[in-house]
Write an enzyme that holds these catalytic residues in place. Structure first.
Site, PDB file in Angstrom:
ATOM      1  CD  GLN A  74      -0.960  -2.678   8.716  1.00  0.00           C
ATOM      2  OE1 GLN A  74       0.186  -2.294   8.576  1.00  0.00           O
ATOM      3  NE2 GLN A  74      -1.361  -3.338   9.790  1.00  0.00           N
ATOM      4  CG  HIS A  75      -4.570   0.458  11.170  1.00  0.00           C
ATOM      5  ND1 HIS A  75      -4.325  -0.576  12.048  1.00  0.00           N
ATOM      6  CD2 HIS A  75      -3.377   1.067  10.957  1.00  0.00           C
ATOM      7  CE1 HIS A  75      -3.037  -0.590  12.361  1.00  0.00           C
ATOM      8  NE2 HIS A  75      -2.444   0.376  11.713  1.00  0.00           N
ATOM      9  CG  ASP A 235      -0.213  -0.448   3.883  1.00  0.00           C
ATOM     10  OD1 ASP A 235      -0.114  -0.952   5.026  1.00  0.00           O
ATOM     11  OD2 ASP A 235      -0.523   0.748   3.707  1.00  0.00           O
TER      12      ASP A 235
END
Length: 476
Positions: A74-75, A235
């Site tokens: 992520q991110h 994820d």
């Protein structure tokens, strides 16, 4: 025998899992590494993820699959030019160079208003802070950015050939950017304007797909040509699918970082910033707490003690009570938000033992994760199991300590690779256009062995940890 592919593009590697569509049996699996990173500067070339994916796909035999999905870290900030080439290495979730930018953004809009807008309060991990960092520090590079996406989007859109035209993402991963609202189901352009109000953001962002939407079909000659490509997801959202998470249960995932999350039927927001109010991959929501330091802390202490995993477990389980207390903020911490922190150990005596040092590492990681569980319980009803997953959950010492400190049944998930498995669940559900739970039930996901504590719980452990946490400065 129709086949389904699930992909986990993580910080460390790309894993590919091929499953039988009907039974869910694993037919083949493989992985290929990504470039090593070390916070606070944590960057990778997005092209390296694709190369790792190609290598892992070749290792599983380049099979003909009916559908494929990608779960990704992520991110991460993937900023591309008009030709789909990265203008700067992707900044990953654990890169903390944008900590000052996070502070600036939460100074422009209050934490309470951020939480109301997007369900979360942005910290250095969030994509919006990394975009602000790039705009502030690399003006020449920033001017060339034409497409902004997440790591899983990059792989998915290369598969479909839509990297620069018609790119897509999903609501789960989009909810971790800091500029998409799970409650409203839309981008918050007003928040992106805090980064740069002169940009045409709508043209730079991928279209957000619903849980049952197709991203397209694979257009790559060597990889799953013609296969249905599912939206993919972050994820943690894929992990929730892979372990068969149900409302009322919570997951504690112990990898490089640690996450604690649950499924909620309603959106959540936490103005303290402890709980991120994400969306999940099914149309519901996924309140989540993330700690930056988990299994890597145990690995670091094990290295200092010159032990393998089995010996480390033996030492930790043999420790006498009330030894030293470890605050495991080795590489800066996300929850609580202390990006410049370092680890702290307290209560050392001249008679300290290797056993006590090992146990302090396990206790410290476990207590940080259980703080996260407490924060989740304040926002949503958790009256079921606590499911352990991730590489760090294979530690018997970690299993025992968590179970001894938790007032709920603790189950070790049977999913070995929860993210890849969850991605395969999504791919199969989208292919068949059935609820994800239908695939989870058919494949027998959600099972696990209950952990029965064989150690006497030390009733002072969490109190000692909390005292050290609360008296330590923001810099550790």
């Amino acid at each position: 025998m129709p086949l389904i592919a699930g992909v986990d593009s993580s910080t460390q590697s790309t894993k590919v899992e091929i499953r039988d569509q009907e039974t869910g049996a694993v037919v083949a699996s493989a992985s290929a590494p990504h470039p090593a990173v070390m916070a606070p500067l944590s960057e990778q070339d997005p092209a390296s993820w694709w190369t790792a994916f190609e290598h892992a796909w070749a290792q599983v035999g380049s099979p003909n699959v009916a559908a494929i999905s990608v779960g990704g870290q992520q991110h991460g900030m993937v900023a591309l030019d008009a030709d789909g080439v990265a203008v700067h290495p992707a900044k990953l979730w654990n890169d903390t160079e944008s900590a000052d930018d996070a502070d600036r953004l939460t100074g422009l809009v209050s934490p309470a208003d951020w939480a109301a807008a997007i369900g979360s309060v942005p910290v250095a991990a969030f994509t919006v802070t990394k975009l602000a960092w790039l705009a502030r520090t690399h003006a020449d590079v920033w001017s060339r950015v034409r497409h902004v996406m997440l790591p899983h989007d990059y792989i998915t859109n290369r598969l479909t050939g839509q990297l620069t035209t018609g790119s897509t993402t999903d609501r789960g991963d989009a909810s971790g950017t800091g500029y998409w609202s799970p409650a409203e189901g839309k981008y918050r352009i007003d928040l992106l304007d805090l980064v740069d109000s002169s940009r045409e953001w709508e043209s730079m962002l991928p279209r957000v797909l619903g849980p049952m939407d197709h991203a397209g079909h694979s257009a790559v000659a060597s990889i799953a040509t013609g296969a249905v490509v599912a939206p993919g997801t972050g994820d943690n959202m894929a992990g929730a699918l892979g372990v068969g998470l149900r409302p009322g249960d919570a997951v504690i995932s112990i990898g490089t970082s640690g996450t604690v999350y649950a499924v909620s039927n309603t959106s959540t927001s936490d103005p303290s910033g402890a709980v991120a109010g994400f969306a999940d991959a099914t149309g519901r929501f996924l309140p989540l707490v993330c700690t930056s330091n988990a299994a890597k802390v145990v690995d670091a202490v094990g290295r200092l003690l010159s032990t393998d995993h089995a010996e480390f477990d033996r030492l930790a389980l043999a420790a006498s009570p009330e030894g030293p207390t470890l605050l495991p903020y080795f590489d800066g911490e996300r929850t609580p938000n202390r990006p410049n922190a370092r680890g702290v150990i307290a209560g050392l005596r001249t008679d300290v033992t290797r056993e006590q040092f090992a146990r302090a590492a396990v206790d410290g990681v476990a207590c940080g994760l259980l703080d996260g569980l407490d924060a989740l319980r304040a926002l949503t009803v958790l009256d079921g199991r606590v499911m352990l997953t991730g590489g760090g959950a294979r530690s018997q010492a970690m299993q025992q300590v968590v179970a001894s400190l938790t007032d709920a049944p603790v189950v070790l998930s049977s999913a070995d690779e929860a993210v890849a498995t969850g991605a395969a669940v999504q791919a199969c559900a989208v292919l068949e256009q059935v609820a994800h739970s239908v695939i989870q039930d058919r494949w027998g996901l959600g099972s696990g062995a209950e952990v029965n504590p064989a150690i006497t719980p030390d009733t002072t452990t969490r109190a000692r940890y909390a005292a050290l946490r609360d008296r330590s400065s923001s810099d550790g």
